[in-house]
Design an enzyme around this catalytic site. Structure first.
Site, mmCIF file in Angstrom:
data_model
loop_
_atom_site.group_PDB
_atom_site.id
_atom_site.type_symbol
_atom_site.label_atom_id
_atom_site.label_comp_id
_atom_site.label_asym_id
_atom_site.label_seq_id
_atom_site.Cartn_x
_atom_site.Cartn_y
_atom_site.Cartn_z
ATOM 1 N N LYS A 90 34.446 30.508 72.296
ATOM 2 C CA LYS A 90 34.100 29.558 71.234
ATOM 3 C C LYS A 90 32.634 29.155 71.348
ATOM 4 O O LYS A 90 32.131 28.932 72.455
ATOM 5 C CB LYS A 90 34.997 28.320 71.372
ATOM 6 C CG LYS A 90 34.823 27.284 70.275
ATOM 7 C CD LYS A 90 35.749 26.091 70.504
ATOM 8 C CE LYS A 90 35.696 25.079 69.392
ATOM 9 N NZ LYS A 90 36.594 23.922 69.641
ATOM 10 N N SER A 113 39.811 22.861 65.919
ATOM 11 C CA SER A 113 38.511 23.391 65.595
ATOM 12 C C SER A 113 38.235 24.790 66.148
ATOM 13 O O SER A 113 37.319 25.468 65.675
ATOM 14 C CB SER A 113 37.422 22.438 66.108
ATOM 15 O OG SER A 113 37.477 22.365 67.523
ATOM 16 N N SER A 156 42.423 20.980 69.496
ATOM 17 C CA SER A 156 41.682 22.123 68.961
ATOM 18 C C SER A 156 42.002 23.482 69.571
ATOM 19 O O SER A 156 41.509 24.491 69.075
ATOM 20 C CB SER A 156 40.189 21.877 69.072
ATOM 21 O OG SER A 156 39.793 21.066 68.018
#
Ligand code: GLN
Length: 483
Positions: free
Chosen positions: A79, A154, A178
């Site tokens: 990420k 997210s 997330s």
């Protein structure tokens, strides 16, 4: 043979028998991304040179007859809020669009030391604020299971990358759900360890008392192996717990007879029947596996969303003060004086959701409101934590849905932030308590278009080994495993 659908142990087997090389496996993933990521858009950037250099190193060790490292040749997506030296780390924000990380996060370094191959950086909501990956400043990511829908957020890019076979496993970050929620939306496994189980060194801070790095995978076993690799004390992060890491993979015995499974009555109130039906089937499955189902109460659940959005915005407003146009990232080229430079850089560099949170956080910390909001929030957080600690006197794990709603359409909720916040109810409670949580596939919704449902399983602080054992047994018995 398709190298992109393999599990970690299958990759290991192929490397051992020399049926495949790490370079071939890396190339297969890069080619598949090239071919299919135009639709999904999981990645913000790729690092093929780094990936191939690492793959060559792995192959050289094999050629020399050396021992295979635990994650040798395993393609990993990271990420874009986690630092990777020499490549861009943007946090999906304009303000860091050209920021090149000066060092690797501890988790990244540990993965590479274990032989893993970093393929690229994945899309997310800006600074990890959101639940759909639509708050990325660059573009939204689509759910590989249904391209009209969001992958969750997210860490939506990491979840989508694993679901679309663009990486075997991925790293995400979880502050209020997330990792767990996008895992549920993309029908894969995602886990957040106990707060402090994995070093946060090199994770760009959103809300420091809630932030975690954790793994995504297509099976519990792959997730266990990655967590085992990245967990443990770190002199570079004083909040990384100084406790030894259990053998998570060794704990996956498949036997969960006698485990006490808590079902919180508050969590199932008013639940969408499409989700509730699957969760009930999941609970029945635990019974069949010899577990004891125990109704429990977590009385402060109603306050969790309010409490989370006070604490996380307060911490975000403080953490994001560092983006001032001076030290990092974007600086507005036109400005009158220093104050104007700060203002314009932040105004142009941050997106709407980030600004909303900075304003909310500044408000709850401001003089006259601090006691009523931030201090009260901290007290409520203690009560929520106590609810869990008391519940774990009676049960070994707690199960809930991961999300109260299935994956929604792109654009459906983006203009209604409050609705988006409310959907975090099942994940933020565990985040506030600092306990570990995992999301595992729990079938599809019964009505068309049959969307993925995730079951969240929670355990007491540092009880990851048992949590993984329960999740693995559930996965194997339910046939929910994606191969
Ligand atoms: N959806 C939650 C939020 O917007 C959680 C985000 C996260 O865990 N990073 O804050």
């Amino acid at each position: 043979m398709d190298f992109t659908t393999l599990s970690i142990s299958q990759i290991r087997e192929l490397l051992k028998t020399r049926e495949a090389s790490a370079v071939e496996i890396a190339h297969a993933h890069l080619a598949s991304i090239e071919d299919k990521d135009k639709e999904v858009r999981a990645y913000l950037s790729l690092c093929p040179e780094r990936a191939l250099a690492q793959a060559k190193k792995v192959d050289a060790v094999i050629a020399a007859g050396g021992d295979l490292a635990p994650l040798a040749g395993v393609p990993v997506a990271v990420k874009d809020v986690i630092l990777t030296r020499g490549t861009r780390t943007t946090c999906a924000s304009q303000i860091l669009e050209n920021f090149v990380a000066p060092y690797d996060a501890t988790a990244v370094q540990r993965l590479e030391n274990a032989g893993a191959v970093i393929i690229g950086k994945t899309n997310c909501d800006e600074f990890a604020m959101g639940s759909s990956t639509e708050n990325s400043s660059f573009f939204p990511t689509r759910n590989p299971r249904d391209l009209t829908r969001v992958p969750g957020g997210s860490s939506g890019g990491s979840a989508a990358a694993v679901a679309a076979n663009f990486a075997t496993v991925a790293l995400g970050s979880d502050t209020g759900g997330s990792i767990r929620q996008p895992a549920a939306f993309c029908d894969i496994v995602g886990m957040m360890g106990t707060y402090g189980r994995v070093s946060r060194y090199g994770l760009v801070a959103f809300a420091s008392s809630l932030d975690h790095i954790g793994p995504f995978g297509r099976s519990v076993k792959d997730v266990a192996l990655v967590l085992q690799t990245i967990a443990g004390p770190d002199p570079l992060d004083s909040t990384a717990a100084a406790l030894p890491v259990d053998d998570y993979v060794g704990a996956l015995s498949g036997d969960i007879r006698g485990i006490r499974v808590g079902v919180p009555t508050e969590f199932l109130k008013g639940l969408n029947p499409d989700i509730g039906g699957n969760i009930q089937k999941g609970i029945d499955l635990f019974s069949t596996l010899g577990c004891q189902i125990v109704p429990i109460s977590l009385p402060h659940t109603d306050y969790a969303i309010g409490c989370y959005y006070i604490i996380c915005t307060a911490e975000a407003s403080s953490n994001l003060a560092r983006y001032d146009g001076v030290r990092y990232g974007f600086r507005s080229p036109q400005h009158d004086d220093l104050r104007d430079m700060y203002r314009k850089s932040r105004n142009l560099g941050f997106g709407a959701e980030v600004k909303r949170r900075i304003m909310l956080g500044t408000y709850v910390l401001s003089s006259g409101y601090y006691d009523a909001y931030y201090l009260k929030g901290q007290k409520v957080r203690t009560l929520i934590t106590r609810d869990f600690v008391e519940a774990f006197d009676e049960v070994d794990v707690i199960v809930t849905p991961t999300s109260p709603i299935p994956p929604f359409k792109l654009g459906e909720k983006v203009n209604d932030p409050l609705q988006m916040y409310l959907a975090d109810i099942y994940t933020v409670t565990a985040s506030l308590a600092g306990i570990p949580g995992i999301s595992v596939p729990c079938g599809k919704t019964p009505s068309e278009p049959h969307l993925p449902v995730g079951m969240q399983i929670l355990a007491n602080h540092f009880d990851e080994a048992r949590l993984l054992r329960v999740a693995d047994a559930f996965e194997k018995a339910g046939g929910f495993q994606i191969s």
